[in-house]
Every structure is written in C-alpha cells, then in structure tokens.
Design a protein around this motif. Structure first.
Motif, short mmCIF file in Angstrom:
data_model
loop_
_atom_site.label_atom_id
_atom_site.label_comp_id
_atom_site.label_asym_id
_atom_site.label_seq_id
_atom_site.Cartn_x
_atom_site.Cartn_y
_atom_site.Cartn_z
N HIS A 33 -21.10 32.06 23.76
CA HIS A 33 -20.22 32.51 22.69
C HIS A 33 -18.83 31.90 22.86
CE1 HIS A 33 -23.34 35.65 22.95
NE2 HIS A 33 -23.15 35.75 21.64
N GLU A 34 -18.15 31.73 21.75
CA GLU A 34 -16.76 31.25 21.81
C GLU A 34 -15.93 32.28 22.55
OE1 GLU A 34 -14.22 28.45 21.61
OE2 GLU A 34 -15.88 28.15 20.22
N ALA A 35 -15.01 31.82 23.38
CA ALA A 35 -14.19 32.73 24.19
C ALA A 35 -12.71 32.42 24.00
CB ALA A 35 -14.58 32.62 25.65
N VAL A 36 -11.90 33.47 24.23
CA VAL A 36 -10.45 33.37 24.10
C VAL A 36 -9.82 34.09 25.28
CG1 VAL A 36 -8.45 34.02 22.69
CG2 VAL A 36 -10.59 33.37 21.57
N CYS A 37 -8.76 33.48 25.84
CA CYS A 37 -8.05 34.10 26.95
C CYS A 37 -6.56 33.99 26.68
CB CYS A 37 -8.43 33.42 28.25
SG CYS A 37 -7.70 34.18 29.72
N LEU A 38 -5.86 35.11 26.77
CA LEU A 38 -4.41 35.14 26.57
C LEU A 38 -3.75 35.69 27.83
CD1 LEU A 38 -4.52 36.57 22.96
CD2 LEU A 38 -4.11 34.20 23.60
N HIS A 39 -3.41 34.78 28.75
CA HIS A 39 -2.65 35.17 29.93
C HIS A 39 -1.21 35.42 29.51
CE1 HIS A 39 -5.87 33.94 32.63
NE2 HIS A 39 -5.83 32.69 32.22
N ARG A 48 -14.57 28.07 26.79
CA ARG A 48 -14.91 28.32 28.19
C ARG A 48 -14.24 27.34 29.15
NH1 ARG A 48 -18.76 30.68 31.52
NH2 ARG A 48 -19.47 29.33 33.19
N GLU A 49 -14.26 26.05 28.84
CA GLU A 49 -13.71 25.06 29.77
C GLU A 49 -12.23 25.28 30.02
OE1 GLU A 49 -13.17 20.23 30.13
OE2 GLU A 49 -14.72 21.00 28.81
N ALA A 50 -11.46 25.50 28.97
CA ALA A 50 -10.02 25.74 29.13
C ALA A 50 -9.76 27.03 29.92
CB ALA A 50 -9.34 25.81 27.77
N SER A 54 -8.07 27.45 33.62
CA SER A 54 -6.88 28.28 33.84
C SER A 54 -7.06 29.14 35.09
CB SER A 54 -6.58 29.15 32.62
OG SER A 54 -7.46 30.26 32.52
N TRP A 55 -8.25 29.70 35.27
CA TRP A 55 -8.49 30.52 36.47
C TRP A 55 -8.43 29.67 37.73
CZ3 TRP A 55 -7.45 35.28 36.02
CH2 TRP A 55 -7.70 35.97 34.84
N ARG A 56 -8.94 28.45 37.66
CA ARG A 56 -8.84 27.56 38.82
C ARG A 56 -7.37 27.34 39.18
NH1 ARG A 56 -13.42 24.69 36.43
NH2 ARG A 56 -15.19 25.03 37.82
N SER A 57 -6.56 27.12 38.17
CA SER A 57 -5.12 26.90 38.38
C SER A 57 -4.45 28.14 38.97
CB SER A 57 -4.47 26.51 37.05
OG SER A 57 -3.08 26.39 37.19
N ILE A 58 -4.75 29.30 38.42
CA ILE A 58 -4.17 30.55 38.92
C ILE A 58 -4.60 30.79 40.37
CG2 ILE A 58 -4.29 33.08 38.67
CD1 ILE A 58 -4.44 32.53 35.59
N PHE A 59 -5.87 30.61 40.65
CA PHE A 59 -6.39 30.88 42.00
C PHE A 59 -5.87 29.87 43.02
CE2 PHE A 59 -10.46 33.14 40.31
CZ PHE A 59 -9.66 34.16 39.79
#
Length: 133
Positions: A33-39, A48-50, A54-59
């Motif tokens: 499914h299409e996903a959205v993330c608003l940090h 999903r890829e973006a 982002s989680w890789r960058s945060i971690f």
C-alpha cells in the motif's frame, strides 16, 4: 484486524525505534500500500523507499535521543484499518502521534506515521507507559 493487534504492532514500532533496528522498522511498513510519513520538521515522505531511507538516516544519527510512548488508544477505521494515537516523549518534548495500520497478509502494517508537538499532553501513568528500551 482487531484494534489490539494494531496496538501490539504500535508497541513493536516504538521498540524498533528505541533499539534503532532498521530491519524491524522495515518489516512494520506496508510493502503493497502507498505509505506516508510525517516526521516533525521534515517534509512529507511519500512511498516506502523514502520512508525506510528516513529511518536509516534517523537511526544512523549518533545524537538520536531515546523515544518512549504512552497513552496509546486505537480505533477501527473500517475493515482491516486501525488508527493508533499515542504520545511520544523525545528529548523532554511530548508529541502526539498517529500511526495507521492496514491488514496485509494477516498482519498489521504501517501506512501512516505522523508526529508533531503537543501543547497540552496528558501525563503518562505507570499503567499506560511502556519503556521499550
């Protein structure tokens, strides 16, 4: 999907976050499914890829402060869709978060994470706090 299943997945989300576990975080996000993330403070991340990037960058950030959550509340939004609203505590600031789960292959998977500053958050009680460390 029962709301309690989404609440369990929500706990897994914050556990992955607190442990800086990219593989666990990646497993929680929908693959179909299409996903959205608003940090907080970031531009909207679509897809999903973006989001996983982002989680890789945060971690990878050595200064990433620990994250805890409390007061999770779930609501069924329709067949196979559950929203979990909770409060995140990061570096002394409390944010309100919405995590939307859809059923995918019989499991709850994230399609939305949005978190932002909360001016008057509820106090966490021992009963509804979860130390995911």
């Amino acid at each position: 999907m029962h709301p309690s299943e989404a609440e369990f997945a929500n706990e897994a989300f914050y556990m992955a976050f607190s442990r800086l576990d990219v593989a666990a975080m990646e497993a929680l996000w929908s693959a179909r499914h299409e996903a959205v993330c608003l940090h907080p403070g970031w531009p909207a991340l679509i897809g999903r890829e973006a989001i996983i990037d982002s989680w890789r960058s945060i971690f990878a950030n050595p200064d990433q402060p620990p994250v805890t959550f409390h007061s999770a509340s779930s609501r069924s939004m329709g067949p196979g869709i559950v929203a979990v609203v909770c409060y995140e505590v990061v570096a002394g600031s409390t944010m309100v978060a919405t995590n939307l789960f859809v059923e995918e292959d019989g499991q709850p998977r994230l399609v939305l994470h949005q978190s932002g500053i909360c001016a008057r958050p509820p106090l966490a009680s021992v009963e509804d706090s979860l130390d995911v460390n």
